[in-house]
Write an enzyme that holds these catalytic residues in place. Sequence first.
Site, short mmCIF file in Angstrom:
data_model
loop_
_atom_site.label_atom_id
_atom_site.label_comp_id
_atom_site.label_asym_id
_atom_site.label_seq_id
_atom_site.Cartn_x
_atom_site.Cartn_y
_atom_site.Cartn_z
N THR C 72 115.15 60.72 -11.19
CA THR C 72 113.95 60.11 -10.62
C THR C 72 112.98 61.18 -10.15
O THR C 72 111.78 61.10 -10.44
CB THR C 72 114.35 59.19 -9.45
OG1 THR C 72 115.20 58.16 -9.95
CG2 THR C 72 113.13 58.57 -8.80
N ALA C 203 122.41 64.88 -13.55
CA ALA C 203 123.79 65.33 -13.76
C ALA C 203 124.80 64.18 -13.77
O ALA C 203 125.80 64.24 -14.50
CB ALA C 203 124.16 66.34 -12.68
N CYS C 328 119.17 39.46 -11.37
CA CYS C 328 119.99 39.55 -10.18
C CYS C 328 120.43 40.95 -9.85
O CYS C 328 120.85 41.25 -8.76
CB CYS C 328 121.18 38.65 -10.37
SG CYS C 328 120.63 37.02 -10.83
#
Lengths: 141, 141, 388, 388
Positions: C72, C203, C328
Amino acid sequence: MAGSYSDKVMDHFRNPRNVGEIPDADGIGQVGNPVCGDIMKVYIKVKDNIITDIKFKTFGCGAAIATSSMATELIKGKTIEEALKLTNRAVADALDGLPPVKMHCSVLAEDAIKSAIDDYLKKSTGVGLQGWTTHNEEHGH
Amino acid sequence: MAGSYSDKVMDHFRNPRNVGEIPDADGIGQVGNPVCGDIMKVYIKVKDNIITDIKFKTFGCGAAIATSSMATELIKGKTIEEALKLTNRAVADALDGLPPVKMHCSVLAEDAIKSAIDDYLKKSTGVGLQGWTTHNEEHGH
Amino acid sequence: MKRIYLDYAATTPVHPDVAAAMQPYFSEKFGNPSSLHSFGQEARRAVEKAREDVAALIGALPEEIIFTSGGTEANNFALNGVAYANEKKGNKIITTAIEHHAILEPCHFLKTRGFEITCLPVDKFGLIDPELVWHSITEKTILVSVMHANNEIGTVEPIAEIGARVKRQGAGKISFHTDAVQTVGMLPIDVNKLGVDLLSMSAHKLYGPKGVGALYVRKGTRLNPFLRGGGQERNRRASTENVPGIVGFGQACVMAAQRLASDDNRIKLLRDRLLAGIMKNIPDVVLNGHPNLRLDKNLNISVKYVEGEALLLNLDFEGIAVSTGSACSSGTLDPSHVLLAIGLPHELAHGSIRFTLGHWTTAEEIDRVIAVFPKIVEKLRQMSPLKK
Amino acid sequence: MKRIYLDYAATTPVHPDVAAAMQPYFSEKFGNPSSLHSFGQEARRAVEKAREDVAALIGALPEEIIFTSGGTEANNFALNGVAYANEKKGNKIITTAIEHHAILEPCHFLKTRGFEITCLPVDKFGLIDPELVWHSITEKTILVSVMHANNEIGTVEPIAEIGARVKRQGAGKISFHTDAVQTVGMLPIDVNKLGVDLLSMSAHKLYGPKGVGALYVRKGTRLNPFLRGGGQERNRRASTENVPGIVGFGQACVMAAQRLASDDNRIKLLRDRLLAGIMKNIPDVVLNGHPNLRLDKNLNISVKYVEGEALLLNLDFEGIAVSTGSACSSGTLDPSHVLLAIGLPHELAHGSIRFTLGHWTTAEEIDRVIAVFPKIVEKLRQMSPLKK
Ligand SMILES: Cc1ncc(COP(=O)(O)O)c(C=O)c1O
Ligand SMILES: Cc1ncc(COP(=O)(O)O)c(C=O)c1O
């Protein structure tokens, strides 16, 4: 998230009560749609104003199945008036709560039941439930 | 960073050659300032145009001390003309290189030596080094 | 009951050899790599060794690797870093509809800061058309970001083709980024053959630890820092280096390189066996993603008439761990944007299940899933108002 | 030679009990906390337990803790997050001249994006005057950020006083942030007593692992995400959670709470012994920072006529690990901005040495330093042109 499902939710999801159809149902209600990922269909049998039998079929997540199961349990054997008092909160509370993102499932369960009663009233009296529409708009997209 | 100091740098830092002063020096040069964190002072003794002795004192980091040590080693016993050919690159190369942020120390060492020679020339001939000023502006702040 | 883990695309266990490599760096060789003393320098050497190992896996130079806290951050860094470094040249960023949220959300943010985002559609297999990328490039384009393989459906994108075209059209002007979080260690990668300028890795997808990743940045690529502070990572990414994590990442890359060299297709065979077993035993199942151009480990299917979370939870009761693209799992009501982007109707998107296999997956495990899954589907279908 | 580590402010070894707590989360309980299955849920529970432990150490609610990759990310997150969330209300940020680079650099970036940064001076001890903060606040002020204790000179700032004033003046309008990376686990902290809305922490400063930290965010504080992507950390910080790191951080906080409760002043006594020993044996040494309002573990001195890196390297030859505020540790030529901010002349700033003590520091180690240090100073002074 499913991870925050209570034991009660998991129990009702794993062993849902009242699954099935009632071929000669007195009222049938279906709410939800595939876009939301939840569809509930409720069948009721009514005798002397009392809901003597109730069954459901649900396409949906763990909470959708558990709330269907719990909601049908809660109104089985109740009068129409009592059944109409069932709120989505009451369903959620009876399940020891639902994760916030899953509260809409309890709304759906309430709606499914009201919808079945509406259908029963229409068929038996010619007049449906007054001042009622499903929450579809609210909990939809 | 000190972590990327070569073994040669560490050797010259740990055991610096030619530390000290020459009381009757023929030329003295001082460069650098406390703002930069490096000050080098070089003393030379010249006989028959040959640098027969050289000493330094340095306030500064590991690279400052090691380049002072190496630069003085490199020109000891050399003629003035040979000594003037010493570049900061040559000092750095002789030390097996310096980390980029420390290259200014080799510049300072070159300057310190030129400054001492300049002083010697002024004292002995009345005319200093031609076309030369320290790099202070460049490697300063 | 022995549990069966089939969610290797979500995360992997740290390989015991990786854990062993990390171990000394917690309490013994604990120095801060920025420290000049011996404690710091032994940590520094370990970080630089790991940098070489990571670089080697993707054909990069060590100084082209910047360690981050994961995939991210690598993605946020690449997008913000390229955008702000080039805002004087242009403001247009091209990406695709099936990127991970870690690409789409930073793009969304950059849009609020004056950048223009073009989000390209994909075909029904999830493939990007390189022609489309080519045609979408304008004078103002500064960055193209296309993922290497999709995390949900496993489709592998034609990155090298896109890379070649981006370079031909915008050489030196347009940076090309790929989110390779799902492919590093799974597919052979050479940044030069792919033609990418930036590449994101994480990683924990290749048997390394969580909380560490890297951004490859080709020499000469203009990139602003994202995490700002101390001068770590050559002034490109501040914060005390996660030394044990980085060491583990390096070791994971060494081991991945060995696996890739061995040309082993065990996982692919197991995946194909699972697919065949499911298709044979359960009617009304569709495969999502490309039939061939997909990651070996990935199987993504939609099971008609039932919902994914319900499938997932029932599999979990049997000790089988999988993932779903249904609403969900994400905390929203919408099913996966990837499944919608390949044109799957909502109903099928809500009924998706992803199995991802890995190093410790066995044939016995696969056979157990093949045996158990039909019963679960049957139970839920009997409960479904959609199934007539 | 047994090495002596006196650089606990740079980083700490992971406590063996912390390492032990982390251990199962690498290869066994390795699930992704976002996964709905049992592997994911056992990881989720561990993360939530750690969140409670971290919150408890600073008197916060668990849901007010957002895990990050360290102190730098926490600071970048706080500054960017508050700035962008409030840009319609105002654009002024107040901070101080002695903040860590992980505050100053993001401020510098925000300045290029239209925010106005006021950088307050400090006195010769490094103390901020709360009055000055108070007087610097304007209608446009959205954020005040003042560090809890300085990492170099150890001075502890009057955060509670500043907090009270910021609240009185800007209740509900101005967010108050403190970088408590150096104090969490060292000083008792109660976010309510301090009156802060945001507080940054980093695990590796309190015997936890590197690469994990947290940002405390008071309920109701407006904050934009910084790392964008998946919905982790209640949509506030994307990226797969560093589960072992977070578990280690939690355990480190539990242990820190125990240490703080024990009211042990062993480290302070050792620090005072070191100071006295140095002052007695070496002339021309000055203490940097406040004589009393400082972290127990911190001793920062300037040694006249010699340069810090040269001192540091010579100490390292003796196996003694310390830090310096001289240029040479930072990759620039400027000495520490903190030492300059307290008015130290460049020459003294270049001659600073920081000793920071910790859990495993012994009296024998301190005595060894007291014995060795004078010889090193003497050797360098003999080499120095400044010493007459
Ligand atoms: C394609 C892709 N990109 C980015 C990420 C984000 O990586 P991380 O969770 O390590 O931040 C993931 C996995 O979560 C991924 O699959
Ligand atoms: C006061 C202060 N703030 C922030 C940081 C940055 O923390 P990290 O290196 O964990 O990102 C540090 C330590 O390096 C620090 O001492």
